[in-house]
Motif scaffolding. Structure first.
Motif, short mmCIF file in Angstrom:
data_model
loop_
_atom_site.label_atom_id
_atom_site.label_comp_id
_atom_site.label_asym_id
_atom_site.label_seq_id
_atom_site.Cartn_x
_atom_site.Cartn_y
_atom_site.Cartn_z
N HIS A 160 0.87 -1.18 0.00
CA HIS A 160 0.00 0.00 0.00
C HIS A 160 0.90 1.23 0.00
O HIS A 160 1.03 1.92 1.01
CB HIS A 160 -0.91 0.02 1.23
CG HIS A 160 -2.02 -1.00 1.20
ND1 HIS A 160 -3.28 -0.70 0.72
CD2 HIS A 160 -2.04 -2.30 1.57
CE1 HIS A 160 -4.04 -1.78 0.81
NE2 HIS A 160 -3.31 -2.76 1.32
N PHE B 21 3.52 1.35 2.74
CA PHE B 21 3.28 0.28 3.69
C PHE B 21 3.25 -1.08 3.00
O PHE B 21 2.68 -1.22 1.92
CB PHE B 21 1.94 0.49 4.41
CG PHE B 21 1.90 1.74 5.24
CD1 PHE B 21 2.30 1.73 6.57
CD2 PHE B 21 1.49 2.94 4.68
CE1 PHE B 21 2.28 2.89 7.33
CE2 PHE B 21 1.45 4.11 5.43
CZ PHE B 21 1.86 4.08 6.77
N SER B 22 3.87 -2.05 3.64
CA SER B 22 3.78 -3.43 3.17
C SER B 22 3.17 -4.28 4.28
O SER B 22 3.42 -4.06 5.47
CB SER B 22 5.16 -3.97 2.80
OG SER B 22 6.02 -3.99 3.93
N ILE B 23 2.33 -5.24 3.89
CA ILE B 23 1.68 -6.14 4.84
C ILE B 23 2.20 -7.55 4.59
O ILE B 23 2.12 -8.07 3.48
CB ILE B 23 0.15 -6.13 4.67
CG1 ILE B 23 -0.40 -4.71 4.81
CG2 ILE B 23 -0.51 -7.05 5.70
CD1 ILE B 23 -1.89 -4.60 4.53
N VAL C 107 2.99 -4.94 9.54
CA VAL C 107 2.89 -3.78 8.65
C VAL C 107 4.17 -2.97 8.80
O VAL C 107 4.50 -2.51 9.90
CB VAL C 107 1.67 -2.91 9.01
CG1 VAL C 107 1.65 -1.64 8.16
CG2 VAL C 107 0.38 -3.71 8.80
N GLN D 23 -2.92 6.15 3.03
CA GLN D 23 -2.48 4.77 2.81
C GLN D 23 -2.61 3.93 4.08
O GLN D 23 -3.03 2.76 4.02
CB GLN D 23 -1.03 4.75 2.32
CG GLN D 23 -0.87 5.28 0.90
CD GLN D 23 0.58 5.50 0.52
OE1 GLN D 23 1.50 5.02 1.18
NE2 GLN D 23 0.81 6.24 -0.56
N LEU D 24 -2.30 4.52 5.24
CA LEU D 24 -2.44 3.77 6.49
C LEU D 24 -3.91 3.49 6.79
O LEU D 24 -4.24 2.42 7.31
CB LEU D 24 -1.78 4.54 7.64
CG LEU D 24 -1.76 3.83 9.00
CD1 LEU D 24 -1.18 2.42 8.91
CD2 LEU D 24 -0.98 4.66 10.02
N VAL E 50 -4.75 0.49 4.90
CA VAL E 50 -4.20 -0.69 5.58
C VAL E 50 -5.10 -1.12 6.73
O VAL E 50 -5.44 -2.31 6.87
CB VAL E 50 -2.76 -0.41 6.08
CG1 VAL E 50 -2.29 -1.51 7.02
CG2 VAL E 50 -1.80 -0.26 4.91
N GLU F 188 -8.28 -2.67 5.37
CA GLU F 188 -8.07 -4.02 4.84
C GLU F 188 -7.94 -5.05 5.96
O GLU F 188 -8.55 -6.12 5.93
CB GLU F 188 -6.83 -4.05 3.96
CG GLU F 188 -6.49 -5.43 3.42
CD GLU F 188 -5.27 -5.45 2.52
OE1 GLU F 188 -4.49 -6.41 2.60
OE2 GLU F 188 -5.09 -4.49 1.73
#
Length: 277
Positions: free
Chosen positions: A4, A7-9, A19, A36-37, A40, A43
């Motif tokens: 995102h 950010f990566s999950i 995250v 973006q957060l 996250v 989601e």
């Protein structure tokens, strides 16, 4: 892994996600960071399997840093459909999220980034590498959207006043002593601690975990109306002459001394900048 923007999950275990926030060189928080957060959080909130989320940083030396001064107008312009400031929407969604959020803190955590960090449920800090600050007063503004509201509840009135009015950098040891973080541990132990806590919480029944979180939230969180008021006061403060006078001095210091040096020791340099007035 899903991405995102900044950010990566990552899936750590069936009920645990990680995250990672990466916005080099110093992990400042801008308008895109906030939106973006929020994506996250949305989601992860919709995934009924998720029970624990670990938040960390992919930028060495920095966790969630202060707001990007160049993007203050954009941050102030962000609003949800019902008129709620998007920043307030973000931090309230974090505290009420249907999962337990755990911060693994290595590096500088200041201002707006600290306000996001304070919205996480648990905060574990590297004793050698974590630093905390609410530097707003030193640049002529007030905290907005959580800093003063949450620190007053965690630290008590006098220590919150000390932290906010001095704008000093607090090392992890003092942050732990004051209640700013859940626990500070040697850096070599941080990952194991966070992973163990996450795994233990993930092993319990989700309904009881979230039920207990809701009870504690009811007893400890600032009212949303207070967060809205603080955000409005922050928005007003960026128009004050003190802020308008200090920003050019700060930018000049960055040009002369270097961004990394200023960011590494912001508590010291914010005092120096004010002595130049």
């Amino acid at each position: 892994m899903t991405e995102h923007g900044m950010f990566s999950i990552t899936t750590v275990a069936p009920k645990i996600r990680r995250v990672t926030f990466t916005n080099p060189p110093v992990n400042v928080v801008g308008a895109a960071t906030v939106t973006q957060l929020l994506d996250v959080v949305d989601e992860l909130s919709q995934d009924k399997e998720v029970q624990v989320v670990i938040f960390d940083s992919g930028t060495p030396g920095y966790f969630f840093n202060h707001a990007d001064l160049a993007e203050v107008p954009e941050l102030l312009a962000l609003n949800a459909a019902d008129g709620t400031p998007t920043w307030v929407d973000l931090v309230t969604r974090l505290t009420s999220a249907p999962f337990i959020s755990i911060a693994a803190i290595r590096g500088r955590t200041r201002g707006g980034g600290d306000e996001i960090t304070l919205a996480f449920d648990l905060r574990y800090a590297s004793r050698e590498k974590a630093v905390f600050s609410q530097p707003e007063v030193s640049i002529g503004i007030v905290p907005g959207g959580g800093g003063s509201d949450r620190l007053a509840r965690l630290l008590g009135r006098d220590r919150a006043l000390e932290a906010i009015l001095t704008s000093e950098d607090y090392d992890a040891e003092r942050a732990e002593k004051y209640g700013w973080v859940t626990r500070a541990v040697p850096d070599a132990e941080l990952d194991d601690l966070v992973n163990d806590v996450a795994a233990r919480i993930a092993s319990f029944d989700k309904a009881s975990v979230l039920g207990a979180k809701a009870q504690i939230n009811r007893s400890t969180l600032p009212p949303v109306a207070d967060l809205r008021a603080s955000w409005a006061e922050f928005a007003e403060s960026v128009t004050w002459p003190g802020f308008q006078a200090r920003v050019p001095r700060l930018l000049k210091a960055i040009d002369e001394i270097g961004l990394d040096e200023i960011e590494q020791n912001l508590g010291y340099y914010s005092g120096v900048i004010n002595q130049q007035a």
